[in-house]
Design a protein around this motif. Structure first.
Motif: not given
Lengths: 441, 367
Positions: B70, B274, B282, B284, B288
Motif C-alpha cells: 500500500q 491500485y 469509483q 471518489t 483518500k
C-alpha cells in the motif's frame, strides 16, 4: 471596479431572494381558528391551516441523488402511488383527502447527516407541511431531521430507517415513527441463522466489521448481543471507514482468531472490497452481509467472490403473497414509472403515507368554509395510536417508541442467488424467520 | 564604563531562567513520553497470548507485506505532490484526481479486454496498453490543470492557487461522477496476477509483488532522470530559483509542464496498480489515497524525492502495523478504526522534532 459593482448587485439579489423565500413560507401558517374541541391558538405546536382551495402539503425527505438514490427514489414512487390511490384506485390521477388534493414537497437528504440537516431545515421552515415521509437513511434522521422537525411538532415517519438507535427510548424523538423494521430484529435473525439453522454455518465464533454509520453499528450491536446470548463467542469487532479501500490488515488481524463467521453489514463499495479481500485472507470463514450491500453492483463487481456470501434482507416474497401487492400495486408501479421497483422500501413508504392520511382523516377540523385545520400534536398522537392497520407490508401497530412494523420477516439469500438484478440461480430465501420486537434483545 | 556594566549584569541574571533551552527540554520530555508509550504498547502487545487477542508471527509478516504494498502506491502519488511543490511551492490538491482519472480511463480498456478475453490471453501486452492509456489520461489531466487552472495564477499570492487546486479537485470528481455515475465499477484482474508467490520464504500476493517492483523501478528511473538528464537539471535549477534559472536560458514554462507531466505519469501507473490491487474504481477513489500521499510527502519532507518515497512507505506501514502493534497492548477495541488518527499523530510528532520532514533539509535538495 466594474466587476465589484456587478458582484454587489448579485449579492443583493441573492439576499433579497432568501428573505423573500423565508417570508413566503411563513404565510399560510399560524393563523388561528378551528373549533371542534381543539383551539389552534393555544394548543402546543398549533395547527396546519389548509385554505378552501389549497392542497394538503405532505413533505418527503429522501435521498434522490448520488450513489444511494435508488433507495430514495423508490420511496418517492411509493408515496406518489399512495396519492394516486387516495380515491381507491390506481389510475395515475391523484385522489383527494377530505376534498383537498395532496401535494408532495420533496427534499434531498443525501443519505447523510449533513443532507438530513439541509432537508430537515427546509421542511421545518415550511409551515404548510403537515407531516414528512422520510428519511431514507438513518444517518439523516438520527439527531438531525428527527430533531429539526420534532421541535416544530412535525411528524417524521420513515419507510426505510432501520437503525435501533432511532427508536431507542433514550434517543427517540416523540415525533418520529417508522414503518420499516427495526434492525434489532434483523441482527437477531442473522445471529440465530449463524448459530443454529440447518442451512447456516452453525458457527461458534464470529467477528464483525461496522463503519461510521448508525445503520451498520446498530446491526452489528444487535448481532453481537444475540450471538453471545445464543452461546457464541465474538472474537473481534472492527470499525472501518466507508471510504477506505485497503481492508487487508483489518481482515488479517480478525483472521487470527479464525472466526466461523464474518458479519459486515456495510455499504456496497466497501462491502464489495471486503468480500473480495476476505476471500483471499480468510477463505474458510462464512461471510454474511445485510441489505446495505445487497445490490446488483455488489454482485457484478465482486464476481465469483460473491458465490457463497449470505445476505440478509426483508423478505419481499412475503409481500408477494399479498394479492393487492402483486396484483395491483406492482402493475401500477410499472405503469407509472416504467420499471420494476428500484429497491425494497417502496411499500413501506406507501404504508407510511397512508398511515398519515388515515390520521389526518381522524383529527382534521372542518372549519365549515371548506378550509381545514390540522392540529399537529393530535396528528402525531393519532399516528402513534395506529393499531392493526392493514398495510401492504403487514399489519401496522405503532409502539410508543415509534416502531410501527410489528412482525418482520427477514430472509437470508445465498450468493449469487440474491433477489436483485444479476442474481443467478435460486433467488428465494434459503432461511426466513418472522420476529417481533418483543422476541429479541 | 561601570555605569553601563551594572544593568547588563542585571539583564543576564533576569533572563537566566528564560535562557534555559525550554524548547529543547519540552522536546526531550515529549520524546521520552512517546518512546515510552510506544515501547510499553508494543511490549504489551507482543507478550499477549493468542487467546487474549495477540498476533502470530505470520500476522506480523502479512501486516508488513500489506503495508509495504500500500505504501508503494502512496509513494508514487506522493512523488507527484512533492515534485510540483518543489518547483512551484504549491500544493496541487487535485493530484488525487489525476490519479483517479488515470485509473478510470484505463478501466474502460481493461473492461473491454477482459470481455474479449485479450486480458487473460496476453496479459502483459494488455496491461501495457492499459497502463499507457492510464498514463495518457493522467498526463492529459495534469497538463490541462496546469495550463488552465494554475498558470494564470502563477504570480498570484500562494493561497490563491491552493484554493484553485481544491476547486479543481472537486470539479474533476464531479465531472467523472456526471459522466460515469456514482456507482463503483469492478476492475478486472488477469488470472496471472491471482494467487501468491513465495519470496525468500514469505508468501506474497502476486499483485503486491508487482506493485512493489514497478514502484521501485519508477522511483529509480525518476531519480536518474532528475539527477542526470538536462531536463532534470533544469527542473532542479527552477526549483532553486525560478528567476535566475530563466535568466540562464531555461524555459521555465516548459519545465513546469514537464514536472506536471512526470507527476501524471507516476499517478497513471499508480492508478493501474491500485485498480489491479483493489479491483474497483469509483469517482471518489482519489480522495483518500490523495490525502495519504500528501501526508506522506509532508512526512518525508515535501519537495524531496527520496522523502516522498520514504514517506509513502512509512505511511503504508504505519497504517497496517502501527494500530495493532501499539494500540492492541493497551486494550483499545477496534484498533484499525484509529488508523488515520494514528497516522496523523505520527505526522505531528515527526514535524515537532523535524519541522522539515524526515529527509527535508536544505533548499538545495528540493526538487
Amino acid at each position: 471596479m466594474e466587476h465589484r459593482r456587478w458582484f454587489k448587485a448579485l449579492a443583493l439579489v441573492a439576499v433579497l431572494t432568501v428573505v423573500a423565500g423565508a417570508c413566503a413560507s411563513d404565510n399560510g401558517g399560524d393563523n388561528t381558528g378551528g373549533n371542534g374541541g381543539v383551539d389552534c391558538a393555544t394548543v402546543e405546536f398549533g395547527c396546519v391551516e389548509v385554505g378552501a382551495d389549497e392542497a394538503i402539503n405532505l413533505g418527503a425527505a429522501q435521498v434522490i441523488s448520488g450513489a444511494d438514490s435508488t433507495l430514495g427514489q423508490d420511496q418517492v414512487n411509493g408515496i406518489e402511488l399512495a396519492l394516486d390511490h387516495l380515491d381507491g384506485k390506481f389510475d395515475q390521477k391523484d385522489g383527494t383527502l377530505l376534498d383537498h388534493p395532496v401535494k408532495l414537497t420533496t427534499e434531498d437528504e443525501l443519505c447523510s447527516a449533513e443532507g438530513g440537516q439541509t432537508a430537515g431545515t427546509a421542511l421545518a421552515a415550511d409551515a404548510s407541511i403537515v407531516a414528512v415521509v422520510g428519511t431514507s437513511c438513518s444517518s439523516a434522521a438520527l439527531g438531525v431531521a428527527d430533531k429539526l422537525l420534532g421541535d416544530k411538532g412535525i411528524l417524521l415517519i420513515s419507510g426505510s430507517n432501520t437503525s435501533p438507535a432511532l427508536t431507542d427510548p433514550a434517543l427517540h424523538n416523540p415525533f418520529y415513527a417508522r414503518t420499516a423494521h427495526n434492525d434489532r430484529i434483523q441482527g437477531a435473525i442473522v445471529a440465530e441463522f449463524s448459530l443454529g439453522s440447518d442451512v447456516g454455518p452453525k458457527a461458534k465464533t464470529a467477528a464483525t466489521i461496522a463503519d461510521e454509520s448508525p445503520y451498520t453499528q446498530g446491526l452489528v450491536a444487535a448481532f453481537e448481543a444475540n450471538f453471545e446470548a445464543g452461546g457464541g463467542t465474538i472474537t473481534g469487532s472492527e470499525q472501518v471507514d466507508s471510504e477506505d479501500t485497503d481492508f487487508k490488515p483489518v481482515l488479517r488481524s480478525l483472521a487470527e482468531q479464525k472466526p466461523d463467521v464474518l458479519y459486515f453489514p456495510i455499504f456496497v463499495a466497501a462491502c464489495t472490497l471486503v468480500i473480495k479481500q476476505a476471500a483471499e485472507i480468510m477463505p474458510d470463514t462464512t461471510l454474511i452481509v445485510s441489505d446495505g450491500c445487497l445490490s446488483s453492483d455488489t454482485l457484478k463487481n465482486a464476481g465469483k467472490a460473491a458465490d457463497g456470501v449470505w445476505a440478509s434482507s426483508p423478505d419481499l416474497s412475503a409481500f408477494q403473497k399479498n394479492e393487492f401487492y402483486s396484483g395491483e400495486f406492482i402493475p401500477a408501479y410499472q405503469a407509472a414509472f416504467g420499471s420494476d421497483p428500484l429497491s425494497v422500501f417502496h411499500a413501506h413508504a406507501y404504508d407510511a403515507a397512508n398511515v398519515v392520511f388515515e390520521a389526518i382523516k381522524k383529527v382534521a377540523i372542518d372549519n365549515g368554509d371548506g378550509s381545514l385545520s390540522i392540529p399537529r400534536q393530535a396528528l402525531r398522537d393519532a399516528v402513534f395510536a395506529t393499531s392493526g392497520y392493514p398495510g401492504v407490508t403487514g399489519t401496522i401497530t405503532c409502539l410508543p417508541t415509534g416502531d410501527c412494523a410489528t412482525d418482520v420477516t427477514i430472509g437470508l439469500f445465498l450468493g449469487p442467488g440474491w433477489p436483485v438484478e444479476g442474481g443467478k440461480g435460486d433467488t428465494t430465501a434459503k432461511y426466513t424467520d418472522v420476529k417481533s420486537l418483543d422476541d429479541v434483545l | 564604563m561601570a555605569g553601563t556594566e551594572a544593568p547588563r549584569m542585571e539583564a543576564v541574571r533576569l533572563s537566566r531562567f528564560e535562557q534555559l533551552p525550554w524548547r529543547r527540554i519540552i522536546l526531550v520530555i515529549l520524546g521520552i513520553v512517546v518512546i515510552g508509550v510506544v515501547g510499553i504498547g508494543a511490549t504489551k502487545t507482543l507478550t499477549l497470548g493468542k487467546a487474549e487477542g495477540g498476533y502470530s508471527g505470520g500476522a506480523w509478516r502479512d501486516f508488513i507485506v500489506q503495508g509495504t504494498a500500500q505504501g508503494a502506491i502512496f509513494a508514487m502519488i506522493a512523488l507527484g505532490y512533492s515534485l510540483v511543490y518543489g518547483i512551484l511551492r504549491m500544493i496541487n490538491f487535485a493530484h488525487g484526481e489525476v490519479f483517479m482519472a488515470g485509473a478510470f480511463g484505463s478501466f474502460f480498456f481493461a473492461d473491454a479486454y477482459e470481455k474479449s478475453g485479450f486480458l487473460d490471453r496476453d496479459p502483459i501486452v494488455a496491461l501495457l496498453i492499459v497502463t499507457a492509456v492510464a498514463i495518457g489520461v493522467s498526463v492529459g489531466t495534469a497538463v490541462l490543470l496546469e495550463r488552465l487552472a494554475y498558470r494564470p495564477l502563477r504570480n498570484a499570492p500562494r493561497l490563491v492557487p491552493l484554493i484553485t487546486a481544491i476547486g479543481a479537485s472537486l470539479f474533476l470528481q464531479n465531472t467523472f461522477r456526471g459522466f460515469f455515475g456514482p456507482q463503483p465499477y469492478g476492475f478486472p484482474k488477469p488470472n496471472v496476477l491471482a494467487g501468491n508467490v513465495t519470496v525468500v520464504g514469505v508468501p506474497v500476493q502476486r499483485i503486491q509483488l508487482l506493485v512493489l517492483v514497478v514502484a521501485v523501478i519508477c522511483m529509480a528511473v525518476l531519480q536518474w532522470f532528475v539527477s542526470t538528464t538536462t531536463t532534470g537539471r533544469s527542473m532542479r535549477a527552477v526549483a532553486q530559483d525560478r528567476e535566475i534559472a530563466s535568466l540562464m536560458g531555461i524555459n521555465v514554462d516548459r519545465v513546469i509542464v514537464t514536472t506536471f507531466a512526470i507527476g501524471g505519469v507516476l499517478a497513471g501507473i499508480a492508478g493501474v496498480l491500485y485498480s489491479l490491487s483493489f479491483e474497483q474504481v469509483q469517482f471518489t477513489m482519489g480522495f483518500k489515497p490523495g490525502i495519504a500521499a500528501f501526508t506522506a510527502a509532508v512526512l518525508g519532507g515535501i519537495g524531496s524525492i527520496g522523502g516522498a518515497a520514504l514517506g509513502g512507505f512509512v505511511i503504508g506501514l504505519l497504517q497496517a502495523v502501527g494500530p495493532p502493534l501499539i494500540l492492541t497492548g493497551f486494550g483499545i477495541p477496534s484498533v484499525f478504526s484509529l488508523k488515520d488518527a494514528f497516522v496523523f499523530l505520527v505526522l505531528v510528532l515527526v514535524l515537532v522534532f523535524r519541522p522539515g520532514g524526515l529527509l527535508g533539509t536544505g533548499e538545495a535538495e528540493k526538487v
